[in-house]
Design a protein around this motif. Structure first.
Motif, mmCIF file in Angstrom:
data_model
loop_
_atom_site.group_PDB
_atom_site.id
_atom_site.type_symbol
_atom_site.label_atom_id
_atom_site.label_comp_id
_atom_site.label_asym_id
_atom_site.label_seq_id
_atom_site.Cartn_x
_atom_site.Cartn_y
_atom_site.Cartn_z
ATOM 1 N N MET A 285 0.828 -1.217 0.000
ATOM 2 C CA MET A 285 0.000 0.000 0.000
ATOM 3 C C MET A 285 0.853 1.253 0.000
ATOM 4 O O MET A 285 0.573 2.214 0.731
ATOM 5 C CB MET A 285 -0.933 0.019 1.222
ATOM 6 N N ILE A 310 -3.091 6.343 -2.386
ATOM 7 C CA ILE A 310 -2.885 4.937 -2.038
ATOM 8 C C ILE A 310 -4.079 4.130 -2.542
ATOM 9 O O ILE A 310 -5.151 4.686 -2.804
ATOM 10 C CB ILE A 310 -2.717 4.704 -0.520
ATOM 11 N N LEU A 312 -6.433 0.692 -1.861
ATOM 12 C CA LEU A 312 -6.832 -0.407 -0.963
ATOM 13 C C LEU A 312 -7.419 -1.522 -1.804
ATOM 14 O O LEU A 312 -8.499 -1.369 -2.407
ATOM 15 C CB LEU A 312 -7.859 0.084 0.064
ATOM 16 N N ASP A 380 -10.934 -2.352 -6.394
ATOM 17 C CA ASP A 380 -10.106 -1.605 -5.450
ATOM 18 C C ASP A 380 -10.733 -0.243 -5.160
ATOM 19 O O ASP A 380 -11.620 0.221 -5.881
ATOM 20 C CB ASP A 380 -8.691 -1.382 -6.007
ATOM 21 N N ARG A 400 -2.774 4.979 5.471
ATOM 22 C CA ARG A 400 -2.249 3.666 5.074
ATOM 23 C C ARG A 400 -2.244 2.703 6.257
ATOM 24 O O ARG A 400 -2.668 1.550 6.142
ATOM 25 C CB ARG A 400 -0.824 3.850 4.520
ATOM 26 N N GLY A 404 -4.440 -0.658 6.444
ATOM 27 C CA GLY A 404 -3.754 -1.887 6.079
ATOM 28 C C GLY A 404 -2.871 -2.534 7.123
ATOM 29 O O GLY A 404 -2.322 -3.612 6.877
#
Length: 583
Positions: A285, A310, A312, A380, A400, A404
């Motif tokens: 990520m 970013i 996911l 995503d 982030r 994650g």
RNA sequence: GGUCCUGUAGAUCAGUCUGGAGUGAUCGCCACCCUGUCAAGGUGGAGGCCGCGGGUUCAAAUCCCGUCAGGACCGCCA
């Protein structure tokens, strides 16, 4: 008083007459003449078969003499380490009665932490705390062994020292013999360890207690322990090697896991790719650079000095709209103007496209470039932040982690050296730079000519200078910092000049160190590793209080002793102190 | 300095959004029963300032304001 520890007995001890001591963990009374007592000490639990007429209750302290016996056929307990045996023909001596414990001592109940701390002496009996305290001891032992093997000498430095105005708030101790004057408790043994280098110790270490009067957190207490290291005639890489060995051996000793070589990353890469100077590299990520994509954009929100994003994986399906709205609000609390989000969907051509959120403000080319830069696939979710570069990195770095980050105890130990920290982290209101580390940090070799050229340097040039400072990071936690120190007078003077510290001023603040350096300072470099943090991560705890015997709460109080507390007027008087009424 | 979350029996919690009698659950505790349990089992019992203060209301654990305590985070931590 005893011959054996409860948890160390096994079927091989069958037939032995033993004496064990401990606490009554649990009792199962069947009648007047049969009861099972689980006796607990730090090593484990042992079932003792006793006459039920004995009144033994939870947490009573007893000494039991009996014979280790294999349990009757079919009554072994495979869930218990000592489940194949039991103690028979027990003679019980009551050593201490006990009131019922204030909370259950099993590992299944998550007890309120204040209550645990108020009765920490009971809490410490639990296997988790026993494991953690013993892990800390194993950690210290491994570190001492490794430092010793590398020729380091343990030197104790004072706890009552002179206060220095830099850095964290000092804890202060009034002087009785000189009312109105104060000692400070050390934030670190920094100055003293450098003085040991001038003193020819050559390789110093200490498991040092340090104190900082700053707000507490899951990974910060007022008091903490660090492996403090300094070495003469040593380069940065020498120091990294010394510390790597100590930390790696501690990891083997505590977690039974050899972490192998430690990766290295520059501070610049860490900030650009992870938005943090302590990146958790257990997951990807990474932040993608999107500034060029939006260089000429029509979309207002992306007209900014810096745009990053970013991605996911699967986020378009897993994140409900309510959660997305929460994330936007969270990013705003972190300082962002907003958080742009878009779902990645399958396009007719077999490729991907952006949908929902701010997608409608993007041109087709911009959308394609975003998908490409983030390597995004249908399903995503992508998040973009546009703002000043430091803020973009900061917010996306936190996002982030929010989206994650793996659990703390997932078994991996991703040690990472972050190197080439900037020499200065920012400019103050007067336009003078603020040191990233401390004013004795050696500039990066490649940047030394620029600094020493004698030319005036503007803010941008100053902030571009790198240093020989480095951090050790583990799974996103900063474990410690260090640097090569300045031992050359000309460089030190130039740094003070750039920092706007006049020679008189420098003499007043750091005189004893500068004086010492006049008498022959070897080139030296050092480091410090936070052992509470390292210990917590090695046992899989997300809070350092779990590896500290008697920690403080977040407000800095100790529920057990009620510290901090007022002192007697006579005591104040002796110290020449008067307490002001609350404002 | 700031944001967010939590506070109900000794412990862990449900109930709070949508006001209606402390309605509670499990564990623990106390008494009795029970000779192979091991998160023992059975019967019975005790145990509550719903953090604290104020307000709204016929009525507050529940809604509002304040406050205290705890936690996570931002700032801070050279």
């Amino acid at each position: 008083m005893r011959t054996d520890l409860c948890g160390r007995l096994g079927s091989g001890d069958a037939g032995r007459a033993v004496t064990v001591c401990g606490w009554v963990d649990r009792r199962r009374e069947h009648s007047e003449h049969l009861a099972f007592i689980d006796l607990r000490d730090h090593s484990g639990v042992l079932q003792c078969v006793v006459d039920g007429a004995r009144d033994l209750r939870s947490e009573y302290v007893v000494r039991i003499i009996g014979t280790v016996t294999l349990r009757p056929e079919g009554t072994a307990n495979p869930a218990l380490a000592t489940g194949e045996i039991e103690l028979q023909d027990c003679e019980v001596e009551l050593l201490s009665r006990a009131e019922p414990p204030p909370f259950p001592l099993d590992e299944r109940t998550d007890v309120d932490e204040t209550l645990r701390l108020r009765h920490r002496y009971v809490d410490l009996r639990k296997s988790r705390m026993q494991r953690n305290l013993r892990a800390r001891a194993a950690l210290n032992r491994a570190i001492r062994r490794a430092m010793d093997a590398q020729g380091f000498v343990e030197v104790e430095t004072p706890m009552l020292i002179a206060s220095t105005p830099e850095g964290a708030r000092d804890f202060v101790v009034p002087s009785r013999k000189e009312p109105g004057s104060f000692y400070a408790l050390p934030q670190s043994p920094q100055i003293f360890k450098q003085l040991t280098m001038v003193g020819g110790v050559d390789r110093y270490y200490q498991i040092a207690r340090c104190l900082r009067d700053e707000d507490l957190r899951a990974d910060r207490q007022f008091e903490f322990s660090q492996l403090d290291v300094e070495a003469s005639f040593a380069t940065r890489d020498d120091v990294l090697g010394f510390v790597t060995r100590a930390v790696a051996e501690a990891t083997v000793a505590v977690a039974g896991h050899d972490p192998g070589t430690f990766d290295r990353m520059t501070w610049h890469d860490a900030m650009e790719r992870y938005g943090s100077d302590k990146p958790d590299t257990r997951f990807g990520m990474e932040l993608a650079e999107l500034t060029p994509v939006f260089a000429d954009t029509e979309a207002r929100v992306f007209q900014a000095p810096c745009v990053k994003g970013i991605c996911l994986m699967g986020g378009a399906e897993t994140l409900p709209r309510s959660r997305v709205d929460e994330l936007v609000a969270t990013c705003q609390r972190w300082g962002a103007k907003g958080l742009a989000w878009m779902r990645v969907v399958a396009a007719g051509t077999g490729g991907s496209a952006l949908d929902a959120g701010v997608a409608k403000f993007l041109s087709a080319a911009e959308g394609a470039a975003v998908i490409d830069a983030l390597d995004a696939s249908p399903g995503d979710m992508v998040f973009l932040v546009a703002d000043e570069r430091p803020l973009v990195r900061h917010v996306l770095g936190l996002l982030r982690l929010e989206l994650g980050r793996p659990p703390v105890n997932d078994g991996r130990f991703n040690y990472l050296w972050v190197v080439d920290f900037p020499l200065f982290e920012a400019l103050n209101a007067e336009g003078e730079p603020i040191p990233s580390h401390h004013p004795f940090t050696m500039p990066h070799e490649d940047d030394l000519p620029v600094l020493m050229s004698g030319q005036p340097l503007d803010g941008e040039a100053l902030l571009g200078l790198r240093s020989q400072a480095y951090d050790l990071v583990l799974n996103g936690w900063e474990l410690g910092s260090g640097s090569v120190r300045i031992h050359r007078r000309d460089i030190q003077q130039r740094i003070f000049e750039v920092l706007g510290i006049a020679p008189d001023d420098a003499q007043e603040r750091f005189g004893f160190l500068l004086d010492a350096f006049r008498y022959g300072a070897p080139p030296h470099a050092g480091f410090a590793v936070g052992l509470d943090r390292l210990g917590a991560l090695l046992v899989g705890e997300e809070n350092i209080r779990e590896v500290i015997a008697f920690p403080k709460t977040q407000s800095g109080a100790d529920p057990l002793t009620d510290a901090p507390s007022p002192i007697a007027d006579t005591h104040l008087q002796e110290l020449g102190l008067r307490v002001l009424p609350p404002a």
